[in-house]
Design an enzyme around this catalytic site. Sequence first.
Site, PDB file in Angstrom:
ATOM      1  CE  LYS A  20       0.251   6.158  30.467  1.00  0.00           C
ATOM      2  NZ  LYS A  20       0.799   5.860  29.127  1.00  0.00           N
ATOM      3  CB  ALA A  70       5.651   3.648  36.998  1.00  0.00           C
ATOM      4  NE  ARG A  71       4.202   9.609  42.216  1.00  0.00           N
ATOM      5  CZ  ARG A  71       2.949   9.906  42.509  1.00  0.00           C
ATOM      6  NH1 ARG A  71       2.192  10.498  41.593  1.00  0.00           N
ATOM      7  NH2 ARG A  71       2.435   9.630  43.698  1.00  0.00           N
ATOM      8  N   GLY A  72       4.908   8.933  35.335  1.00  0.00           N
ATOM      9  CA  GLY A  72       5.456   9.268  34.026  1.00  0.00           C
ATOM     10  C   GLY A  72       5.057  10.649  33.576  1.00  0.00           C
ATOM     11  NE  ARG A  73       4.928  12.198  27.296  1.00  0.00           N
ATOM     12  CZ  ARG A  73       5.365  10.988  26.965  1.00  0.00           C
ATOM     13  NH1 ARG A  73       6.580  10.612  27.282  1.00  0.00           N
ATOM     14  NH2 ARG A  73       4.592  10.130  26.316  1.00  0.00           N
ATOM     15  CG  PHE A  74       1.063  12.129  29.192  1.00  0.00           C
ATOM     16  CD1 PHE A  74       0.944  13.489  28.992  1.00  0.00           C
ATOM     17  CD2 PHE A  74       1.688  11.374  28.218  1.00  0.00           C
ATOM     18  CE1 PHE A  74       1.419  14.084  27.840  1.00  0.00           C
ATOM     19  CE2 PHE A  74       2.168  11.959  27.058  1.00  0.00           C
ATOM     20  CZ  PHE A  74       2.032  13.325  26.874  1.00  0.00           C
ATOM     21  N   GLY A  75       1.103  11.157  34.002  1.00  0.00           N
ATOM     22  CA  GLY A  75       0.383  10.728  35.188  1.00  0.00           C
ATOM     23  C   GLY A  75       1.065   9.562  35.865  1.00  0.00           C
ATOM     24  CB  CYS A  76       0.717   7.868  38.814  1.00  0.00           C
ATOM     25  SG  CYS A  76      -0.981   8.106  39.362  1.00  0.00           S
ATOM     26  CG  ASP A 131       8.280   8.114  24.532  1.00  0.00           C
ATOM     27  OD1 ASP A 131       9.501   8.404  24.488  1.00  0.00           O
ATOM     28  OD2 ASP A 131       7.595   8.241  25.557  1.00  0.00           O
TER      29      ASP A 131
END
Length: 512
Positions: free
Chosen positions: A217, A197-203, A321
């Site tokens: 993470k 997964a890739r998100g707001r602060f990295g992968c 969140d």
Amino acid sequence: MTAPWAALALLWGSLCAGSGRGEAETRECIYYNANWELERTNQSGLERCEGERDKRLHCYASWRNSSGTIELVKKGCWLDDFNCYDRQECVATEENPQVYFCCCEGNFCNERFTHLPEAGGPEVTYEPPPTAPTLLTVLAYSLLPVGGLSLIALLAFWMYRHRKPPYGHADIHEDPGPPPPSPLVGLKPLQLLEIKARGRFGCVWKAQLMNDFVAVKIFPLQDKQSWQSEREIFSTPGMKHENLLQFIAAEKRGSSLEAELWLITAFHDKGSLTDYLKGNIITWNELCHVAETMSRGLSYLHEDVPWCRGEGHKPSIAHRDFKSKNVLLKSDLTAVLADFGLAVRFEPGKPPGDTHGQVGTRRYMAPEVLEGAINFQRDAFLRIDMYAMGLVLWELVSRCKAADGPVDEYMLPFEEEIGQHPSLEELQEVVVHKKMRPAIKDHWLKHPGLAQLCVTIEECWDHDAEARLSAGCVEERVSLIRRSVNGTTSDCLVSLVTSVTNVDLPPKESSI
């Protein structure tokens, strides 16, 4: 005398053949395990490497150096890792790690292991205890020119390491400050496998830690604050709970501007609730199980526990969140809350820390957050989480096949009303001014359990924050609804549908 030299010539030919292909074939490695008694394995010997045909095989060694005393930890086979390619000697280059690690290509290449610091310090070679002379020993002393080639390869590898930090293995280096309680992951080789997964602060990577899969993470250095915040939340007393993501370790990799920050946690193969609902329709019992365990996790997170299992005071924590993407699923669909990068603790006599108003994912923001009219008190932040929980419960109901009617394709909350990428202004118009919520389908209300659950959902996303349910109340309600529906027969379902209030639900009064 002829046979040994013939064997030597044959082995030299095989090494040359491997070199011609750009890789040395590794089929057997020296094996050693310092924890052989606990892990019930052999202490030492030879290990034959096995792997996929198109993958390269290597040998590795790991050891500790305590004031000049070498303590061997493990030796054995290591699967395809570009950091080991074409390395004929086992050489560690880290400056002062907790555990030294090296890998190489070639049969028994991990018999000797070396520490060659990147800073150009003296080379220190560690050799195993003297053993009976072997063909490999004769070969090692005979092929001195190979040493020169190895030094050239090491220099090239050193330059490559300075260009980009490798992902092949991990030794834990804590950032200054009190480290969170975690086992010594550095004693065990860790290998990244694939990005999940890739998100707001990295992968987020799926990785292998010995025989177990873990999640890693990875944050870029500019997002250090989020990494540090999440690490601090994980290190809070009482954060070990079956419905909260299990923390394993935190690590800082690399140096200067190329450093990366890692969080290592348990891995859950089913992924997030969002991903699961996209590909699966759920049953009534599955819906109840996810909803009950999810609300139990959030209830525990919100709870203030004066003395938690002897660990100390666990303060109330707001997630900030909460969304289906941050709810992971175990193999039995038990929910696990994750991603605490924006979470905030409420400790008596201390300020809550960073409490900027508009944080989180826009789609899941409560009306008061969209308006920028937040009361910066603990209860206000917990009620913001509860609004988001109402939306996640709606997502669950939308993919449940219990009702006698069609099950639509998975959609995010408000996706039908304002699309996949709503702006802040669009959400303010729909959620705040028009007071709209995701549509509750008529046929859902014909199922006794879904009808009662929809009442609970509406009380979670109430426009009046103080009227919203607490997470503990949601957990009790889901449990009661499940028991009431599963305990009825088909003959009395109709009477339940006509009056949702046939089951006395826990009071709406918030216990936040």
